[in-house]
Design a protein around this motif. Sequence first.
Motif, PDB file in Angstrom:
ATOM      1  N   LYS A  72       3.576   1.860  -4.035  1.00  0.00           N
ATOM      2  CA  LYS A  72       4.826   1.324  -3.498  1.00  0.00           C
ATOM      3  C   LYS A  72       4.806  -0.201  -3.495  1.00  0.00           C
ATOM      4  O   LYS A  72       5.823  -0.848  -3.796  1.00  0.00           O
ATOM      5  N   TRP A 132       5.628  -1.593  -6.967  1.00  0.00           N
ATOM      6  CA  TRP A 132       6.900  -1.284  -7.601  1.00  0.00           C
ATOM      7  C   TRP A 132       7.659  -2.530  -8.071  1.00  0.00           C
ATOM      8  O   TRP A 132       8.204  -2.530  -9.189  1.00  0.00           O
ATOM      9  N   PHE A 152       9.017   8.954  -4.185  1.00  0.00           N
ATOM     10  CA  PHE A 152       9.335   7.525  -4.157  1.00  0.00           C
ATOM     11  C   PHE A 152      10.006   7.078  -5.452  1.00  0.00           C
ATOM     12  O   PHE A 152      10.948   6.271  -5.454  1.00  0.00           O
ATOM     13  N   ASP A 165       0.131   3.875  -0.854  1.00  0.00           N
ATOM     14  CA  ASP A 165       0.670   2.598  -0.382  1.00  0.00           C
ATOM     15  C   ASP A 165       0.711   1.570  -1.504  1.00  0.00           C
ATOM     16  O   ASP A 165       1.683   0.814  -1.641  1.00  0.00           O
TER      17      ASP A 165
END
Length: 348
Positions: free
Chosen positions: A334, A337, A114, A331
């Motif tokens: 993310k 972020w 990611f 999760d």
Amino acid sequence: MGYHRNGLRVALAALVSAAVIGGGVAWAEPVSSPGVVATSVRSADGSYIEKVEVQDGRNVRLLVHSAAMNKTYPVDVLRPEDVSEPRPVLYLLNGAGGGIDLATWKRNTDALEFLADKNINVVQIIGGPFSFYTDWVREDPVLGVNKWQTFVNEELPPLVDAALGSNGVNAIAGLSMAGTSVLNMAIAKPGHFRSVAVYSGIAQTSDPIGQRMVRATVEIWGGGDTRNMWGAVDDPLWAANDPILNAEKLRGTNIFASTGNGIPGIYDQPGGEFRLEPPEETPKTVAIGGVIEAGVNWSTRNLNNRLNQLGIPATFVYRDTGTHSWGYWQDDLKSSWPVLAKGLYSAP
């Protein structure tokens, strides 16, 4: 070839700048990874990069000797996709096992995939199990010498900046045990980390419930003695390392915190993608994780209330389900972020 030379020039410029301005980083020879200059990098405090292991064009392991702990620790780095100019650094800490076990971001999540296109340096420290990444008052017979706040806040950043040619902009994130640590590191050195992300971390340490959670981690699971960490339970060091009591020093930092509520959810099924234990042990593991996460939820809400009282903005995510396990942290990273990026990319 031109791409490599540009990145190398950036790193060399950063290294020379650090040596001239800070007076603390020695000259280094380049190694064969784009933009990495690392052999014999040494800081004024006596810490230095002992060796560089280039794994591929994007992944490098720095073996960093800590003067405070008189020991060398691995530091894994995911390099930016584009090293043609200086890039920021995200320090990404593992949980209670310190990354020396199988419970790591790299092994159990797609976090590095990611982050791979974000044009940042991702720095993962391997070490410090059950230490709360803090500075202990004395050596522990089981867990040894721990001066992790000194290592992360003082020793490591100038070496990382010199070796990687990074731009001096930092953020930090951590899960579980390290959630407490990243808050305390930001509190100890305001402004050094522009963004902080906490995933299922204990936000308070000095009240009886918080102390029990800390002691369970260090003593029951780690075999250490918290009296060697912060002294007896009435020692002022417990309050000095309580993020809620010292939350005022988080002002100006971009803050993200997330937690489940202890109710089993999508990542708590036996044999699931993120389960580390044999399926027959999942019910017991999930039950323990549920109790831990319920305590984390309580602590996170207390941090939320405290920051509201102080008028310090922050982003909090309360999941409807979830125990203390990796699928939720993947999760949450993310989800965090945008908060991390605000500090890494925006002008101060």
